[in-house]
Design a protein around this motif. Structure first.
Motif, PDB file in Angstrom:
ATOM      1  N   GLY A 315       0.694  -1.104   0.114  1.00 46.74           N
ATOM      2  CA  GLY A 315      -0.013  -0.007  -0.084  1.00 46.74           C
ATOM      3  C   GLY A 315       0.718   1.553  -0.046  1.00 46.74           C
ATOM      4  N   THR A 316       0.208   2.186  -0.262  1.00 45.13           N
ATOM      5  CA  THR A 316       0.860   3.564  -0.423  1.00 45.13           C
ATOM      6  C   THR A 316       0.742   4.516   0.866  1.00 45.13           C
ATOM      7  OG1 THR A 316       0.450   3.835  -2.870  1.00 45.13           O
ATOM      8  CG2 THR A 316       1.001   5.941  -1.719  1.00 45.13           C
ATOM      9  N   ALA A 317       1.656   4.792   1.463  1.00 40.52           N
ATOM     10  CA  ALA A 317       1.678   5.694   2.821  1.00 40.52           C
ATOM     11  C   ALA A 317       0.987   7.050   2.417  1.00 40.52           C
ATOM     12  CB  ALA A 317       3.059   6.154   3.324  1.00 40.52           C
ATOM     13  N   ALA A 322      -2.348   3.173   8.461  1.00 40.30           N
ATOM     14  CA  ALA A 322      -3.536   3.062   9.214  1.00 40.30           C
ATOM     15  C   ALA A 322      -3.731   1.754   9.860  1.00 40.30           C
ATOM     16  CB  ALA A 322      -4.755   3.681   8.293  1.00 40.30           C
ATOM     17  N   GLY A 323      -3.668   1.620  11.141  1.00 41.93           N
ATOM     18  CA  GLY A 323      -4.097   0.505  11.740  1.00 41.93           C
ATOM     19  C   GLY A 323      -2.560  -0.305  12.009  1.00 41.93           C
ATOM     20  N   MET A 342       5.082  12.254   6.129  1.00 41.28           N
ATOM     21  CA  MET A 342       5.965  12.622   7.138  1.00 41.28           C
ATOM     22  C   MET A 342       5.138  13.000   8.311  1.00 41.28           C
ATOM     23  SD  MET A 342       9.212  12.949   8.259  1.00 41.28           S
ATOM     24  CE  MET A 342      10.532  13.156   6.962  1.00 41.28           C
ATOM     25  N   ASP A 343       4.098  13.524   8.410  1.00 42.55           N
ATOM     26  CA  ASP A 343       3.211  13.620   9.501  1.00 42.55           C
ATOM     27  C   ASP A 343       2.673  12.586  10.016  1.00 42.55           C
ATOM     28  OD1 ASP A 343       3.276  16.498   9.454  1.00 42.55           O
ATOM     29  OD2 ASP A 343       1.765  16.905   8.107  1.00 42.55           O
ATOM     30  N   ALA A 344       2.116  11.588   9.163  1.00 44.23           N
ATOM     31  CA  ALA A 344       1.540  10.486   9.692  1.00 44.23           C
ATOM     32  C   ALA A 344       2.684   9.578  10.350  1.00 44.23           C
ATOM     33  CB  ALA A 344       0.962   9.615   8.413  1.00 44.23           C
ATOM     34  N   ALA A 345       4.001   9.577   9.846  1.00 47.78           N
ATOM     35  CA  ALA A 345       5.061   8.646  10.301  1.00 47.78           C
ATOM     36  C   ALA A 345       5.436   9.413  11.851  1.00 47.78           C
ATOM     37  CB  ALA A 345       6.412   8.706   9.508  1.00 47.78           C
TER      38      ALA A 345
END
Length: 418
Positions: A315-317, A322-323, A342-345
């Motif tokens: 999948g693509t970050a 998610a999850g 970057m924010d999600a990481a």
């Protein structure tokens, strides 16, 4: 002097280690525990071996195994005995039981493990021998331990295990290794057979077996170095790989620690996640890769390097994150300049965890420079050059420079007190 608290639990569950010699190998205490138990749990083989002593109800293990663990726990306070193979806390049922039952409620009487019996037959120093359980696991788990002159003891799953192990040794250049197949150790059916791995042929192997390997590396055998930065040629890749020298520096920056979880975003060939897992058997990793072909390649590389437990998420970050469980460490080697990645990481990373990001493009470098200005951390510029032909002579050919940002996410109390 300290006294046991009056509220401390009393042992009601006895775990008895049993060898292939059955009752003949048990002491009086173990025999008494089996005879006095209201219920005796064990595998069909164990119940047969101890059958003459069992006066209570005999219960064979259920499938799935968790059902039996529930049944044992439900009898709390009743005299119960569990029969185990050899040492219950060496790849045995003892560890599984402690997930539900306080060790203070258990009395354990171990017997010699298959590893101990094998070392005794071979005259090997057990503390200098690699001991592996391949039971229920791919034989490729042995791969990182294949170093010249290493001695390995490996439990297998069934009668096909020795042949699969011999084939792996032969296919990876270790066919001259000395393979000893030890069947039904300690019992009347015990048999020991020796051969080179490449000439292994045992048509009627007992399902209960352990293999001893004395590793001999043939010409060109791919020995996996204990140092980070394995040769790029050992990996299957399409050019999307963190090169050896940069990978070594990156793994140093990631600082593997026992039990830690790494998420590798934009994993490419999986080389960083694989070397992370090779650093210690306790380490875990998740490789996130958007390209299905590369995700399949990561799985093949993980199997080849003996870390089949590497989890691959296609999948693509940032959506693919998610999850996922919050990791101790994140490596961002590809796709970090895409919006939201970057924010999600950073949001996913555990407090006190570390993020290491590498940039080879100007766009990604701009992201790292901005984050460094806003959050701190450290920046490293990696410039390498390799000697290569220049006409009839040799010169230095620079590789693409890499900018590396290392950031340690503050703990909550650190965040509130800058």
């Amino acid at each position: 002097m300290s006294d046991r608290s009056a509220s401390s639990p009393q042992p009601w569950l006895t775990v008895v280690g049993l060898g292939e010699n059955g009752l003949a190998g048990l002491g009086a205490e173990a025999k008494q525990a089996i005879a006095a138990a209201s219920v005796v749990f064990g595998g069909a083989r164990h119940l047969t071996l101890a059958g003459d002593l069992i006066t209570g109800r005999a219960e064979a293990w259920l499938s799935p195994f968790e059902r039996s663990m529930e049944a044992v726990a439900a009898l709390r306070g009743t005299p119960v005995t569990v029969l185990a193979s050899g040492d219950p806390f060496l790849h045995g049922v003892g560890v599984t039981l402690t997930r539900r039952i306080d060790p203070a409620e258990m009395h354990v009487i171990p017997a010699p493990s298959a590893f101990s019996l094998a070392a005794a037959r071979l005259g090997w120093a057990l503390q200098h021998t690699v001991c592996l359980s391949l039971h229920g696991h791919p034989v490729s788990l042995i791969r990182p331990h294949l170093h010249p002159s290493t001695r390995i003891l490996a439990l297998t799953s069934d009668e096909t295990g020795p042949a699969a192990l011999a084939a792996l040794l032969t296919d990876t250049g270790f066919g001259h290794s000395r393979l000893t197949v030890m069947e039904a150790l300690g019992g009347a059916r015990e048999r020991i057979t020796r051969s080179e791995a490449r000439s292994y042929s045992l048509p009627d192997c007992d399902p209960l077996n352990l293999c001893a390997v004395e590793v001999v590396a043939g010409q060109g055998a791919a020995v996996l170095s204990l140092a980070p930065g394995l040769d790029d040629g050992l990996f299957e890749h399409d050019g999307q790989i963190t090169k050896r020298e940069v990978r070594a520096l990156t793994l140093s920056a990631l600082r593997p620690r026992r039990g830690a979880l790494l998420i590798d975003i934009g994993a490419g060939s999986g080389s960083v996640a694989i070397e992370w897992m090779l650093a210690d058997v306790s380490l875990k990793a998740i490789a996130v890769e958007a390209v299905p072909e590369r995700a399949s390649r990561i799985r093949r590389n993980a199997e080849r390097f003996g870390v089949p437990a590497l989890c691959v998420v296609e999948g693509t970050a940032p959506e693919a994150l998610a999850g996922l469980p919050a990791p101790d460490t994140i490596f961002l080697g590809g796709g970090g300049s895409e919006p939201g990645v970057m924010d999600a990481a950073l949001a996913l990373l555990l407090p006190g965890g570390r993020l290491v990001a590498n940039a080879v493009t100007l766009e990604m470098e701009a992201v790292l420079l901005a984050r460094h200005a806003a959050l701190g951390g450290s920046l490293l510029r990696i410039d390498l050059a390799r000697a290569s032909p220049v006409g009839s002579m040799t010169g230095w050919r620079p590789a693409m420079p890499v900018t590396q940002w290392i950031y340690d996410k503050p703990l909550p109390e650190e965040a509130s007190h800058p």
